[in-house]
Motif scaffolding. Structure first.
Motif, PDB file in Angstrom:
ATOM      1  N   THR A 147       0.827  -1.203   0.000  1.00  0.00           N
ATOM      2  CA  THR A 147       0.000   0.000   0.000  1.00  0.00           C
ATOM      3  C   THR A 147       0.862   1.254   0.000  1.00  0.00           C
ATOM      4  N   ALA A 148       1.942   1.237   0.764  1.00  0.00           N
ATOM      5  CA  ALA A 148       2.816   2.411   0.861  1.00  0.00           C
ATOM      6  C   ALA A 148       3.450   2.745  -0.477  1.00  0.00           C
ATOM      7  N   VAL A 149       3.998   1.751  -1.159  1.00  0.00           N
ATOM      8  CA  VAL A 149       4.675   2.041  -2.426  1.00  0.00           C
ATOM      9  C   VAL A 149       3.660   2.384  -3.517  1.00  0.00           C
ATOM     10  N   PHE A 150       2.473   1.770  -3.462  1.00  0.00           N
ATOM     11  CA  PHE A 150       1.426   2.136  -4.417  1.00  0.00           C
ATOM     12  C   PHE A 150       1.018   3.586  -4.221  1.00  0.00           C
ATOM     13  N   ALA A 151       0.735   3.949  -2.953  1.00  0.00           N
ATOM     14  CA  ALA A 151       0.278   5.303  -2.661  1.00  0.00           C
ATOM     15  C   ALA A 151       1.327   6.334  -3.027  1.00  0.00           C
ATOM     16  N   GLY A 152       2.590   6.003  -2.784  1.00  0.00           N
ATOM     17  CA  GLY A 152       3.639   6.957  -3.080  1.00  0.00           C
ATOM     18  C   GLY A 152       3.921   7.121  -4.559  1.00  0.00           C
ATOM     19  N   LEU A 153       3.870   6.027  -5.318  1.00  0.00           N
ATOM     20  CA  LEU A 153       4.430   6.066  -6.670  1.00  0.00           C
ATOM     21  C   LEU A 153       3.440   5.906  -7.815  1.00  0.00           C
ATOM     22  N   LEU A 154       2.507   4.959  -7.717  1.00  0.00           N
ATOM     23  CA  LEU A 154       1.798   4.557  -8.924  1.00  0.00           C
ATOM     24  C   LEU A 154       0.957   5.686  -9.523  1.00  0.00           C
ATOM     25  N   THR A 155       0.233   6.416  -8.688  1.00  0.00           N
ATOM     26  CA  THR A 155      -0.538   7.532  -9.244  1.00  0.00           C
ATOM     27  C   THR A 155       0.373   8.626  -9.784  1.00  0.00           C
ATOM     28  N   LYS A 156       1.575   8.752  -9.214  1.00  0.00           N
ATOM     29  CA  LYS A 156       2.494   9.812  -9.663  1.00  0.00           C
ATOM     30  C   LYS A 156       3.060   9.509 -11.045  1.00  0.00           C
TER      31      LYS A 156
END
Length: 530
Positions: A253-262
């Motif tokens: 969840t952390a890496v998704f929230a940080g990166l994927l939308t960006k």
């Protein structure tokens, strides 16, 4: 000239994780070797990205053409100020989240005799995800960008469904359906771009798009923005995110929230500045930014679970980035880039903190939480610092990022720009309210005051701690997980410390993007610029 040149370093952020994924798969029987390879590979990616940041700032964009095709028919990888900064921030995030995940896996192994995270699958898949992110940032043509997105889709689905629970499979299915829809739209957009211009190379498109009729260019722009808008979770295409992220394991969840939308936001910045600099859709983007901010933060205020609150704030703050892009000015673009770098680190830190809260208390429901400030003062401090940063409390980087965007909006001065300024201020205040609610309920009040403190959690054996029934036995916070979270929080604070030089860097990046000449002249030889 002999030896390794700077352009030779450009593909390494993609190649190193792919090589590491192959090695970790080969070492599937040795978790220790898997951990060593993964950490070494991502540390090397951070080092390479740091070199590229310096080189692109001093010497301009670095370009490497792959294959034996005559330029511009081959595949180009391009590192400029924007992409190299994104590589550096994403490399730091993936490295620290990996350390957190390793600490979590080791702690679960010690407590339960076996890890709940299948490391044999996790490490190669995680490295493939890192390669996909890097490939998207470096892609010099639309099709290679599509390939980067597809690598992300494949690896993120596997990571999202780790553990195989019904909730994770359901969330993963929703995520995949939405991602496949956006990918299909993107592929149709690529085909339409090629049919209209005869190329998918971004530098060539920057030249040829201007020769198209306004109606054709508008259709192409809308198709690409729709695909990227889904991936970036821009309203009204954001409903999938709050239902997909909270069920995943904490590091995922952390890496998704940080990166994927960006990655989606990055694609919008690249396309808008390079291909459609004089866009007729600025008004539409401004309305999308405003609605994303306001609807997202209203969703966060109405939630009672920490993960869902943060998921809705994630959606809301995407609106700030679209705000800067929609202004279509150098100041707005610089503010958007700075906000992306800030938000990647802070949002990742908050989701890592949420993982520690869940481990400590057995839940992230605010109705069942209380007394965390007493139980773990360190965790409370980390949450407070990151929450204030996300809320934009001065002098933290969140405040500086918002001020930059608001100044850019005021400089434009149109009624819609002023409406966005007001919306940005309201969103910031509501973000503070939502996170203050988390602080007061989860950290500040006593456990006995939680309205559902006496209810056992589904599937969890409850134990009595004093007069309160809690999900227990409460577990300690492993040092590795806590250290990774603290370091991620410190990276967010470091952005505040270096805000002056970093903002100057983003202004230079924005100047390059708005002029377009550094990118085009670096990628294309003079004889093939048509």
């Amino acid at each position: 000239m002999t030896g390794v040149t700077v352009p030779d370093l450009v593909p390494l952020p993609v190649l190193l994780p792919l090589l590491g994924a192959a090695l970790t798969l080969a070492f599937r029987r040795s978790p220790r070797l898997q951990r060593g390879v993964s950490i070494s590979v991502l540390a090397a990616v951070v080092a390479v990205a740091g070199v590229l940041v310096w080189q692109t700032d001093v010497n301009g964009p670095q370009v490497l053409w792959l294959g034996a095709w005559q330029e511009p028919l081959g595949i180009s990888l391009v590192a400029d100020r924007l992409s190299s900064l994104m590589l550096l921030v994403s490399g730091i995030v993936t490295l620290l989240v990996l350390v957190f995940a390793i600490g979590q896996g080791q702690a679960e192994s010690e407590e339960e005799g076996e890890s709940q995270t299948p490391l044999t699958i996790f490490h190669p898949t995680y490295l493939v995800l890192a390669a996909g992110v890097s490939n998207a940032f470096l892609a010099g043509d639309l099709f290679n960008l599509f390939v980067g997105f597809e690598i992300l889709l494949f690896s993120s689905y596997v990571l999202l469904t780790l553990g195989g629970s019904a909730a994770r499979i359901h969330a993963g299915t929703t995520y995949v359906v939405v991602s496949l829809l956006s990918s299909a739209l993107f592929l149709v957009g690529i085909a339409a771009v090629y049919a209209a211009t005869g190329t998918v190379n971004l530098a060539q498109l920057a030249i040829r798009i201007g020769d198209l009729s306004p109606a054709v260019a508008l259709v192409l722009q809308l198709s690409l923005l729709t695909a990227f808008g889904i991936k970036a979770a821009i309203f009204p295409m954001s409903a999938w995110l709050p239902d997909s992220y909270p069920t995943a394991p904490a590091p995922v969840t952390a890496v998704f929230a940080g990166l994927l939308t960006k990655v989606g936001v990055y694609a919008i910045i690249r396309v808008q500045t390079l291909l459609f600099p004089e866009s007729p859709l600025q008004g539409l983007l401004m309305w999308a930014a405003l609605l994303t901010m306001v609807v997202g933060i209203l969703g966060a205020v109405s939630q009672s679970g920490l993960k869902r609150i943060l998921s809705f704030t994630l959606v809301s703050h995407i609106g700030y980035m679209v705000f800067g892009i929609a202004l279509a000015t150098e100041a707005g673009t610089a503010g958007a880039i700075f906000y992306v770098a800030h938000h990647i680190t802070i949002q990742t830190a908050l989701f890592l903190i949420t993982g520690l809260v869940e481990r400590l208390a057995g839940t992230t429901s605010l109705d069942r939480l209380g007394g965390l400030a007493v139980a773990s003062p360190v965790l409370a401090t980390l949450f407070f610092v990151s929450a204030m940063n996300l809320s934009g409390i001065p002098p933290l980087s969140g405040f500086l990022a918002k001020v930059g965007l608001l100044d850019a909006g005021i400089a434009v001065g149109t009624p819609l720009a002023w409406l966005l300024v007001v919306g940005g201020i309201v969103t910031s205040l509501l973000t503070l309210y939502a996170l203050a609610k988390v602080w007061s309920q989860a950290f500040w009040r006593s456990p006995a005051d939680a309205p559902r403190a006496g209810e056992p959690l589904a599937g969890v054996v409850a134990h009595r701690a004093g007069s309160v029934l809690v999900a227990a036995p409460p577990r300690t916070l492993p040092r590795t997980m806590l250290a990774a979270t603290a370091t991620m929080t410190a990276v967010g604070l470091m952005i505040t410390v270096v805000a002056g030089p970093l903002y100057a860097f983003t202004q230079r990046a924005a100047a390059d993007l708005t002029s377009r000449d550094p990118y085009v002249t670096s990628v294309l030889p003079e004889g093939v610029r048509r």
